[in-house]
Design an enzyme around this catalytic site. Structure first.
Site, PDB file in Angstrom:
ATOM      1  N   GLU A 337       0.747  -1.216   0.072  1.00  0.00           N
ATOM      2  CA  GLU A 337       0.028   0.092  -0.103  1.00  0.00           C
ATOM      3  C   GLU A 337       0.943   1.277  -0.061  1.00  0.00           C
ATOM      4  OE1 GLU A 337      -0.581  -2.788   1.782  1.00  0.00           O
ATOM      5  OE2 GLU A 337      -2.545  -3.057   1.996  1.00  0.00           O
ATOM      6  N   LYS A 451      -1.793 -11.150  23.383  1.00  0.00           N
ATOM      7  CA  LYS A 451      -2.627 -10.022  24.412  1.00  0.00           C
ATOM      8  C   LYS A 451      -2.639 -10.976  25.633  1.00  0.00           C
ATOM      9  CE  LYS A 451      -4.799  -7.910  20.333  1.00  0.00           C
ATOM     10  NZ  LYS A 451      -4.387  -9.086  19.347  1.00  0.00           N
TER      11      LYS A 451
HETATM   12  P1  ADP Z   1       5.649  -6.207   1.458  1.00  0.00           P
HETATM   13  O1  ADP Z   1       4.798  -5.899   0.447  1.00  0.00           O
HETATM   14  O2  ADP Z   1       6.918  -5.654   0.709  1.00  0.00           O
HETATM   15  O3  ADP Z   1       6.019  -7.601   2.148  1.00  0.00           O
HETATM   16  P2  ADP Z   1       3.190  -6.503   2.301  1.00  0.00           P
HETATM   17  O4  ADP Z   1       2.316  -5.512   2.313  1.00  0.00           O
HETATM   18  O5  ADP Z   1       3.254  -7.722   2.018  1.00  0.00           O
HETATM   19  O6  ADP Z   1       4.474  -5.690   2.018  1.00  0.00           O
HETATM   20  O7  ADP Z   1       3.449  -6.468   3.949  1.00  0.00           O
HETATM   21  C1  ADP Z   1       3.739  -5.317   4.687  1.00  0.00           C
HETATM   22  C2  ADP Z   1       3.811  -5.658   6.041  1.00  0.00           C
HETATM   23  O8  ADP Z   1       5.076  -6.345   6.407  1.00  0.00           O
HETATM   24  C3  ADP Z   1       3.886  -4.461   7.002  1.00  0.00           C
HETATM   25  O9  ADP Z   1       2.608  -3.913   7.391  1.00  0.00           O
HETATM   26  C4  ADP Z   1       4.591  -4.953   8.394  1.00  0.00           C
HETATM   27  O10 ADP Z   1       3.547  -5.719   9.114  1.00  0.00           O
HETATM   28  C5  ADP Z   1       5.556  -6.067   7.552  1.00  0.00           C
HETATM   29  N1  ADP Z   1       6.954  -5.551   7.626  1.00  0.00           N
HETATM   30  C6  ADP Z   1       7.579  -4.887   6.514  1.00  0.00           C
HETATM   31  N2  ADP Z   1       8.566  -4.455   6.773  1.00  0.00           N
HETATM   32  C7  ADP Z   1       8.920  -4.712   8.166  1.00  0.00           C
HETATM   33  C8  ADP Z   1       9.922  -4.295   9.222  1.00  0.00           C
HETATM   34  N3  ADP Z   1      11.091  -3.622   8.534  1.00  0.00           N
HETATM   35  N4  ADP Z   1       9.673  -4.580  10.353  1.00  0.00           N
HETATM   36  C9  ADP Z   1       8.534  -5.437  10.827  1.00  0.00           C
HETATM   37  N5  ADP Z   1       7.752  -5.469   9.717  1.00  0.00           N
HETATM   38  C10 ADP Z   1       7.801  -5.101   8.749  1.00  0.00           C
END
Ligand code: ADP
Length: 559
Positions: A337, A451
Site C-alpha cells: 500500500e 494479548k
Molecule cells: P511487502 O509488501 O513488501 O512485504 P506487504 O504489504 O506484504 O509488504 O506486508 C507489509 C507488512 O510487512 C507491514 O505492514 C509489516 O507488518 C511487515 N513489515 C514490513 N517491513 C517490516 C519491518 N522492517 N519490520 C517489521 N515488519 C515489517
C-alpha cells in the site's frame, strides 16, 4: 495581446512525471549501462538501457497492434529478468496497466486476481504456464498469452492463443513515440498477499511511481548512484521489486536481475559474476545466502549494503552481516500500500559512531521516514497521536504521495481514518513505537501481537530473541488461548538439521535457559514446539493464521 498568467499560479512547465521518461533518460545518458539477467534458459544475458528502450518500444507497438488500449490491464507472471523489465516499460509507457501477478499465490487466488483485474493479455515465463493451464477456461477476459522464452524453446501447452514473445517483438518496429499521459494515469497494479480474505489491488500512478523512485534513491534512503550495481532479490511480481526497476534507470545504475535464482548458491554466483554492491530482499533470503556462504567458506566482498524489509530484521542477521562480511544491513519498512518504501535506517555518520549494541538496535528498527512520507502512532480508543518517546505503542498510520487512497475496485474504507485535524491517514494494521529521533519500530501486526492479561507481548521481539539461540534456523511465536491470561505465547522452532547428534541437539531446556536474560519473565513462552518446517505466505512471511487455527486450544487442552 498576450494573456498574462494568474500571478498566484507558479509559472513553471507542467511536465508530467511519466514512467517512459525513466527509460528514455537512462537510454540517452547511460545507454551502455547494463541490465544483467540470469535467464531461465540458463545463461547470463547482458544489454544496455539503450537496447532495453528499443525493445520496450517494440513491445508498445506490439500491444497497440493487439488492440490494447490505454487503461487495459496486462498481467505478468514472471521472475526478475530483462523481458519482465521491458513489460514494465512497454505496458505502462503506452498507457496500459502492468499488473504483476505473484505466481506463489494459491491457484484460486491467482484466478481471482486475473478475473478481478480483467486482464486482457498475460505475459508469462514458460515455467508458469502450468499455473494457467487448469484455470484457463475460467479466465474469460484473457485474449492471449505471450510466453517469454527464446523462440526455439517454446514448450508444448494446452493453452490457446499462445504467442512467443521474441517472435512478437520481431514483427514490430522500434520507432514509437510515448504518449504524453496525465501524471495521475494508472501505471501498475499489485495485489496484496491476502493473508486475510481475498487479495486487494493497489493501483499505482505514473507520478506516484516516479516520486517514489526520486525519494528512494537518495543518500539517506537506498543511496543509489550511477556507479551502483544493484540487485533486487525481491521479486518483480511483489510490489514492483520495491521500485528498483524504476530507481535504477533513473539513477543510471547497473541492474542485476536474478531470475528464479533466489537460493544461496545461485545468488552467490551472480553476486560474484556481476560484482553486486547493493541487494534488497526479505530476511529469509539472506539467511539462506549466509548458510550457503558459511557451508562453503565463501565471502562476497563486493557487497556493501543489504536492504532488508518485508519483515523485521533479526539482530543476529545485522550482527552476522556486519561482523562476518563487513556488510551494512539497511533496515526498511513498507507495504504494498506504500509503493512500498516508506522508512529506512541509513548508515549515516551519527549511527556508525554509536556503540555496537546501540547501532545494532537501530539497525533492527524500521528506520526513519523519507521526505514525502508522514508517520504517526495513534491511540486506538481516543484516536489521538501518541508521544514519540520510543515507549508508547499505537496504531501505525501513514500518509504521502505514494500511499494509496483507496483499493482497486473495492469499497473497503475502514483503513482510511481521519485524525482530529481532519487529515486522512492509511491505517497499516501494524502496532509501532516511534522514538525521539523518529526511528520507527514495528512492535507487531495488530493481529499477531500476544494479548496477555491486558498487556502486549511482541511476537516479533520474542522471535528475534529465540533466533539468536545457536541451533535455531527459524522461530515463530503466536498467541494462543489461556484461561487466566486470555492469551499466552507459544514458540515454534525449526532446528538446524546439520546437527544430528542427540546430545548436541537443541532441546526446550536449552532454549528456556538461553531466553532467561534476554526477555522479561512474563514474556517467557508457555511451551516450545519443535517442527520440521513453518508455514509461509506467498511472499515468504510466516503464515501465523494457519498455526493459530491449529494450536488455538493447545494450552487449554494440555493443561
Ligand atoms: P511487502 O509488501 O513488501 O512485504 P506487504 O504489504 O506484504 O509488504 O506486508 C507489509 C507488512 O510487512 C507491514 O505492514 C509489516 O507488518 C511487515 N513489515 C514490513 N517491513 C517490516 C519491518 N522492517 N519490520 C517489521 N515488519 C515489517
Amino acid at each position: 495581446m498576450s494573456i498574462q498568467p494568474s500571478l498566484t499560479t507558479g509559472q513553471m512547465m507542467a511536465q508530467p512525471l511519466l514512467i517512459s521518461d525513466l527509460i528514455e533518460y537512462a537510454a540517452q545518458h547511460f545507454g551502455k549501462q547494463q541490465i544483467i539477467s540470469k535467464r531461465l534458459e540458463g545463461d547470463i544475458h547482458r544489454y544496455g538501457y539503450q537496447d532495453a528502450l528499443l525493445r520496450s518500444k517494440r513491445l508498445a507497438n506490439a500491444l497497440t497492434a493487439l488492440g490494447v488500449e490505454q487503461g487495459d490491464r496486462i498481467g505478468t507472471l514472471a521472475w526478475n529478468g530483462y523481458r519482465h523489465f521491458e513489460c514494465y516499460y512497454g505496458i505502462s509507457g503506452m498507457g496500459a496497466i502492468c499488473h504483476t501477478i505473484n505466481p506463489r499465490l494459491f491457484s484460486e487466488q491467482i484466478e481471482y486476481i486475473i478475473q478481478h483485474a480483467e486482464d486482457s493479455y498475460l505475459f508469462v515465463d514458460a515455467c508458469f504456464l502450468s499455473i494457467l493451464e487448469p484455470i484457463a477456461d475460467r479466465l474469460i477476459s484473457v485474449k492471449g498469452i505471450i510466453v517469454m522464452i527464446d523462440e526455439d524453446q517454446m514448450p508444448n501447452t494446452s493453452l490457446v492463443n499462445v504467442i512467443n514473445y521474441e517472435q512478437l517483438l520481431s514483427e514490430h518496429s522500434e520507432d514509437y513515440l510515448w504518449p504524453q499521459l496525465e501524471p495521475s494515469t494508472a501505471a501498475c497494479l499489485c495485489y496484496t498477499s491476502g493473508t486475510t480474505g481475498n487479495p486487494k489491488g493497489v493501483l499505482y500512478s505514473h507520478q506516484s511511481t516516479v516520486l517514489h523512485a526520486f525519494a528512494s534513491r537518495n543518500p539517506d534512503a537506498l543511496n543509489i548512484a550511477s556507479d551502483t550495481i544493484v540487485m533486487p532479490v525481491v521479486p518483480m511480481y511483489h510490489v514492483c521489486a520495491w521500485g528498483l526497476p524504476y530507481i535504477a534507470p533513473m539513477s543510471g545504475a547497473t541492474l542485476v536481475l536474478p531470475g528464479d535464482g533466489m537460493g544461496g548458491e545461485d545468488l552467490y554466483r551472480l553476486i560474484d559474476h556481476a560484482k553486486v554492491d547493493l541487494m534488497l530482499g526479505v530476511p529469509t533470503v539472506w539467511l539462506g545466502l549466509i548458510e550457503y556462504l558459511k557451508q562453503h567458506g565463501l565471502s562476497i566482498p563486493s557487497v556493501k549494503t543489504v536492504g532488508v524489509g518485508g519483515a523485521a530484521s533479526p539482530k543476529i542477521l545485522v550482527e552476522t552481516l556486519d561482523k562476518d562480511y563487513g556488510i551494512y544491513l539497511l533496515p526498511i519498512w513498507g507495504m504494498t500500500e506504500t509503493s512500498p518504501l516508506a522508512t529506512l535506517g541509513s548508515a549515516n555518520k551519527q549511527l556508525l559512531a554509536l556503540p555496537e549494541d546501540e547501532r545494532y538496535a537501530l539497525q533492527s528498527s524500521a528506520g526513519k521516514p523519507m521526505f514525502g512520507i508522514e508517520i504517526e502512532i495513534f491511540d486506538e480508543e481516543t484516536n489521538t497521536k501518541l508521544a514519540h518517546d520510543g515507549e508508547a505503542r499505537g496504531l501505525l498510520r501513514v500518509r504521502g504521495p505514494w500511499v494509496l487512497k483507496s483499493y482497486y475496485k473495492s469499497d473497503k474504507t475502514d483503513c482510511f481514518v481521519k485524525d482530529q485535524e481532519g487529515n486522512t491517514w492509511f491505517d497499516t494494521g501494524d502496532i509501532a513505537t516511534i522514538d525521539a529521533h523518529s526511528y520507527l519500530r514495528i512492535v507487531d501486526r495488530a493481529k499477531d501481537v500476544v494479548k496477555s492479561g491486558g498487556e502486549w507481548i511482541s511476537s516479533i521481539d520474542l522471535e528475534n530473541a529465540a533466533q539468536g539461540c545457536e541451533g535455531v534456523v527459524e522461530a515463530c511465536v503466536i498467541g494462543v488461548k489461556h484461561i487466566k491470561w486470555d492469551e499466552r505465547p507459544l514458540l515454534f522452532i525449526v532446528r538446524d538439521k546439520g546437527i544430528e547428534s542427540q546430545a548436541e541437539r537443541l532441546d526446550k531446556e536449552a532454549v528456556y535457559q538461553f531466553l532467561t536474560d534476554k526477555i522479561a519473565k512474563w514474556w517467557m513462552p508457555d511451551d516450545i514446539i519443535f517442527v520440521d518446517q513453518l508455514p509461509h505466505t506467498a511472499t515468504g512471511k510466516l503464515q501465523k493464521r494457519t498455526l493459530r487455527d491449529e494450536y488455538w486450544n493447545y494450552l487449554v487442552d494440555n493443561d
